[in-house]
Design a protein around this motif. Structure first.
Motif, PDB file in Angstrom:
ATOM      1  N   ASN A 390       0.853  -1.186   0.000  1.00 18.93           N
ATOM      2  CA  ASN A 390       0.000   0.000   0.000  1.00 18.93           C
ATOM      3  C   ASN A 390       0.893   1.242   0.000  1.00 18.93           C
ATOM      4  N   TYR A 391       1.093   1.854  -1.171  1.00 20.40           N
ATOM      5  CA  TYR A 391       2.036   2.963  -1.288  1.00 20.40           C
ATOM      6  C   TYR A 391       1.575   4.194  -0.516  1.00 20.40           C
ATOM      7  N   ALA A 392       0.290   4.450  -0.485  1.00 19.82           N
ATOM      8  CA  ALA A 392      -0.225   5.596   0.278  1.00 19.82           C
ATOM      9  C   ALA A 392       0.063   5.414   1.765  1.00 19.82           C
ATOM     10  N   TRP A 393      -0.055   4.192   2.242  1.00 18.79           N
ATOM     11  CA  TRP A 393       0.226   3.870   3.645  1.00 18.79           C
ATOM     12  C   TRP A 393       1.712   4.060   3.938  1.00 18.79           C
ATOM     13  N   LEU A 394       2.568   3.580   3.055  1.00 17.72           N
ATOM     14  CA  LEU A 394       4.011   3.697   3.252  1.00 17.72           C
ATOM     15  C   LEU A 394       4.477   5.144   3.240  1.00 17.72           C
ATOM     16  N   SER A 395       3.888   5.956   2.365  1.00 15.00           N
ATOM     17  CA  SER A 395       4.361   7.335   2.187  1.00 15.00           C
ATOM     18  C   SER A 395       4.099   8.210   3.400  1.00 15.00           C
ATOM     19  N   GLN A 396       3.241   7.760   4.317  1.00 16.40           N
ATOM     20  CA  GLN A 396       2.849   8.580   5.463  1.00 16.40           C
ATOM     21  C   GLN A 396       3.600   8.223   6.737  1.00 16.40           C
ATOM     22  N   ARG A 397       4.598   7.339   6.649  1.00 20.54           N
ATOM     23  CA  ARG A 397       5.273   6.925   7.884  1.00 20.54           C
ATOM     24  C   ARG A 397       6.769   6.704   7.654  1.00 20.54           C
ATOM     25  N   ALA A 398       7.547   7.060   8.650  1.00 23.72           N
ATOM     26  CA  ALA A 398       8.993   6.846   8.628  1.00 23.72           C
ATOM     27  C   ALA A 398       9.505   6.979  10.060  1.00 23.72           C
ATOM     28  N   ILE A 399      10.664   6.422  10.317  1.00 26.69           N
ATOM     29  CA  ILE A 399      11.311   6.525  11.625  1.00 26.69           C
ATOM     30  C   ILE A 399      12.594   7.327  11.453  1.00 26.69           C
ATOM     31  N   LEU A 400      12.787   8.356  12.264  1.00 23.89           N
ATOM     32  CA  LEU A 400      14.003   9.158  12.218  1.00 23.89           C
ATOM     33  C   LEU A 400      14.957   8.696  13.307  1.00 23.89           C
ATOM     34  N   ALA A 401      16.235   8.628  12.980  1.00 20.78           N
ATOM     35  CA  ALA A 401      17.242   8.208  13.942  1.00 20.78           C
ATOM     36  C   ALA A 401      18.464   9.089  13.806  1.00 20.78           C
ATOM     37  N   ALA A 402      19.199   9.247  14.919  1.00 20.78           N
ATOM     38  CA  ALA A 402      20.351  10.150  14.925  1.00 20.78           C
ATOM     39  C   ALA A 402      21.618   9.477  14.428  1.00 20.78           C
ATOM     40  N   LYS A 403      21.732   8.157  14.575  1.00 15.40           N
ATOM     41  CA  LYS A 403      22.967   7.459  14.231  1.00 15.40           C
ATOM     42  C   LYS A 403      22.711   6.377  13.191  1.00 15.40           C
ATOM     43  N   ASN A 404      23.729   6.148  12.353  1.00 15.13           N
ATOM     44  CA  ASN A 404      23.588   5.153  11.297  1.00 15.13           C
ATOM     45  C   ASN A 404      23.412   3.746  11.836  1.00 15.13           C
ATOM     46  N   ASN A 405      24.054   3.451  12.971  1.00 12.25           N
ATOM     47  CA  ASN A 405      23.905   2.109  13.547  1.00 12.25           C
ATOM     48  C   ASN A 405      22.448   1.814  13.856  1.00 12.25           C
ATOM     49  N   ASP A 406      21.751   2.809  14.406  1.00 11.04           N
ATOM     50  CA  ASP A 406      20.324   2.628  14.703  1.00 11.04           C
ATOM     51  C   ASP A 406      19.522   2.509  13.409  1.00 11.04           C
ATOM     52  N   VAL A 407      19.893   3.296  12.395  1.00  8.98           N
ATOM     53  CA  VAL A 407      19.207   3.245  11.099  1.00  8.98           C
ATOM     54  C   VAL A 407      19.309   1.846  10.499  1.00  8.98           C
ATOM     55  N   HIS A 408      20.531   1.304  10.473  1.00  6.20           N
ATOM     56  CA  HIS A 408      20.738  -0.019   9.886  1.00  6.20           C
ATOM     57  C   HIS A 408      19.958  -1.081  10.654  1.00  6.20           C
ATOM     58  N   ALA A 409      19.978  -0.999  11.994  1.00  6.52           N
ATOM     59  CA  ALA A 409      19.277  -1.998  12.807  1.00  6.52           C
ATOM     60  C   ALA A 409      17.770  -1.937  12.566  1.00  6.52           C
ATOM     61  N   LEU A 410      17.221  -0.726  12.503  1.00 10.69           N
ATOM     62  CA  LEU A 410      15.785  -0.566  12.276  1.00 10.69           C
ATOM     63  C   LEU A 410      15.393  -1.102  10.899  1.00 10.69           C
ATOM     64  N   ASN A 411      16.169  -0.755   9.892  1.00 11.58           N
ATOM     65  CA  ASN A 411      15.858  -1.226   8.535  1.00 11.58           C
ATOM     66  C   ASN A 411      15.936  -2.742   8.428  1.00 11.58           C
ATOM     67  N   PHE A 412      16.937  -3.339   9.062  1.00  6.46           N
ATOM     68  CA  PHE A 412      17.085  -4.797   9.023  1.00  6.46           C
ATOM     69  C   PHE A 412      15.880  -5.478   9.665  1.00  6.46           C
ATOM     70  N   THR A 413      15.442  -4.942  10.800  1.00  9.84           N
ATOM     71  CA  THR A 413      14.305  -5.547  11.504  1.00  9.84           C
ATOM     72  C   THR A 413      13.014  -5.401  10.698  1.00  9.84           C
ATOM     73  N   ILE A 414      12.783  -4.201  10.137  1.00  5.07           N
ATOM     74  CA  ILE A 414      11.547  -3.970   9.383  1.00  5.07           C
ATOM     75  C   ILE A 414      11.528  -4.817   8.117  1.00  5.07           C
TER      76      ILE A 414
END
Length: 517
Positions: A390-414
């Motif tokens: 659902n592209y409309a659903w995806l376009s309305q949500r994101a998670i912001l993080a301060a560090k790349n380590n957290d970004v990579h971990a969040l993306n891997f889990t999702i």
């Protein structure tokens, strides 16, 4: 180039990534060829053209066969010439260079025609469509928006020029008003230039482009005392600016003050008019409560000094304001109204500051805290295994993080919650000079993480959200554009744009990698 985009950093609109990463070019082959000859400086561009010109001309040949209903038509010199003209148009857009300036064959057309491409682009809007848009949407303006629209259009009609700032927090209908002003001017066959400080903001405006790209601003504004735009009177953009009625600069609060000063100096020279901005009307729009210019390794004082309000030009600004939150009014959501007020209080400095620590305390109802990243993911992306298409659903949500380590971990889990096999794209990490192998071992190259590049080992699934980090041919794909992966092939990624004016369009991303698994 691109990377996963479920989570991202606050200031970079993406991830910090490594230097020897996979370059993913979001362009058709014609544009890719134009980018190569204008930015990569091949030693023998004519040989490159001769090798691939038949493949590059295939779309023109296919079009002619359909138009003439003759499948036996073959490529001719006229087709090659038409292709060269199209490539030169791309080169002018990307780097303001003719083919002959990059070592290529010049197409058979006049110089005047070549440099008028920029002007033609701004005059190609459908007048009837724009007039209908204006008729249908002017009655929808609220009182504040109507007053802003009337004031700005009156200034355009009087041709008195001037510098205006539209102060508009999120949700007040700024983009709607700006789009209406642009449409009104263009419906009269006049020129209105739409610029934005970021690529993602540029995609929200019809014909929008980033200010740096359109105005040829210097990259090192911090170190130049009196910067100017790299635009001459005989160039395509120079002719455009001399005939322009209005320049809109959205998200201007992110711009360095010297960029506005450079535009002022350039317009005075181009238009041979010593009035501010050469007598041209400039509309700045944004919200100073949001991100100010980012000064690398700078202090808060450096950022304040780089802000537009620190420029002497700001003394000439006429400020217009939008305060009514249309999202709240249309949805009649009291919790959203409360949150909007809290954000404005925070941005206006009305939240008390602790004298000893210099910190502020957020109220308990400002946001909801969670204990773990898993709970955060479940709240932001609930049932993603079912909703990822659902592209409309995806376009309305994101998670912001301060560090790349957290970004990579969040993306891997999702990404692990999405069904399907992982496809791996690895960066080109070989050394062209054998003597440097000892100094730059492969393991070292693969471990580097440099701002603005994708990771060495990029793993994707169908349905994964990816983020464009850099694209040399906007506006359809700009820095920060989010896409959903539709198909993964060894050297090609097909994806669907999920935000901006081009949402829903499919694009092909060419991956220049070592290999993919």
């Amino acid at each position: 180039m691109s990377t996963i985009g479920f989570a991202g950093e606050r200031f970079s609109l993406g991830f910090n990534t490594c230097r020897f990463s996979c370059f993913i070019k979001c362009v058709p082959i014609r544009t890719l060829f134009a980018i190569i000859i204008t930015t990569c400086f091949p030693s023998q561009p004519i040989q490159l053209w001769n090798k691939y010109k038949d493949a590059i001309c295939e779309d023109i040949l296919h079009r002619l066969r359909i138009q003439t209903n003759n499948p036996d038509i073959q490529i001719t010199d006229e087709i090659y010439n038409e292709e060269l003209i199209l490539i030169e148009d791309q080169c002018l857009t990307i780097a303001n260079k003719l083919l002959i300036e990059v070592g290529m064959i010049a197409p058979n057309r006049s110089m005047h025609d070549a440099f008028n491409q920029e002007l033609n682009r701004e005059l190609q809007y459908n007048v009837d469509t724009l007039q209908e848009f204006v008729r249908n949407n002017v009655p929808l303006l609220n009182e504040q928006q109507k007053q802003v629209y009337k004031t700005l259009m009156q200034a355009v009609d009087n041709n008195t020029g001037g510098l205006f700032f539209l102060d508009a927090p999120g949700g007040t209908g700024k983009t709607f008003v700006i789009s209406l002003i642009l449409a009104t001017i263009r419906s009269r066959c006049d020129i209105a230039l739409a610029l934005a400080s970021s690529g993602i903001a540029a995609t929200l405006l019809d014909g929008g482009r980033t200010a740096h790209s359109a105005l040829k601003l210097p990259l090192n504004l911090n170190t130049i005392d009196t910067p100017t735009c790299n635009i001459s009177r005989s160039s395509a953009m120079g002719k455009l600016l001399m005939q322009c009625k209005l320049i809109v600069w959205d998200e201007c609060t992110m711009a360095h003050k010297k960029s506005l000063e450079a535009l002022n100096f350039t317009l005075k020279d181009l238009r041979r008019n010593n009035n501010i901005f050469g007598g041209l009307m400039i509309l700045l729009a944004g919200d100073f409560r949001q991100t100010l210019p980012v000064v690398p390794r700078g202090t808060p004082a450096d950022e304040l000094n780089a802000c537009l309000k620190a420029s002497p030009l700001w003394n000439n600004v006429k400020t217009l304001s939008l305060t009514a939150n249309m999202r709240v009014q249309l949805q009649n959501d009291q919790s959203a109204a409360q949150f909007s007020k809290q954000l404005l209080d925070l941005g206006n400095g009305k939240v008390p500051v602790d004298a000893t620590s210099g910190l502020i305390t957020l109220t308990n109802d400002f946001c909801r805290f969670v204990d773990t990243q898993l709970v955060l993911i479940e709240n932001v992306f609930p049932n993603i295994s079912e909703n990822y298409k659902n592209y409309a659903w995806l376009s309305q949500r994101a998670i912001l993080a301060a560090k790349n380590n957290d970004v990579h971990a969040l993306n891997f889990t999702i990404q692990s919650k999405i069904a399907g096999d992982l496809v791996t794209y690895k960066s080109v990490d070989s050394i062209t000079n054998p003597d440097d192998v000892v100094n730059y071992p492969t393991e070292f190259l693969n471990s580097l993480e440099i701002p603005g590049f994708a990771p060495h080992n990029l793993q994707l699934k169908v349905g994964t959200v990816i983020l464009i980090l850099r694209n040399l041919n906007p506006p359809r794909l700009c820095n920060g554009t989010r896409l959903s992966v539709k198909r993964l092939m060894p050297n090609l990624i097909e994806a669907t744009i999920i935000n901006g004016k081009y949402a829903g369009e499919n694009v092909c991303i060419l991956s220049n990698t070592n290999d993919s698994d």
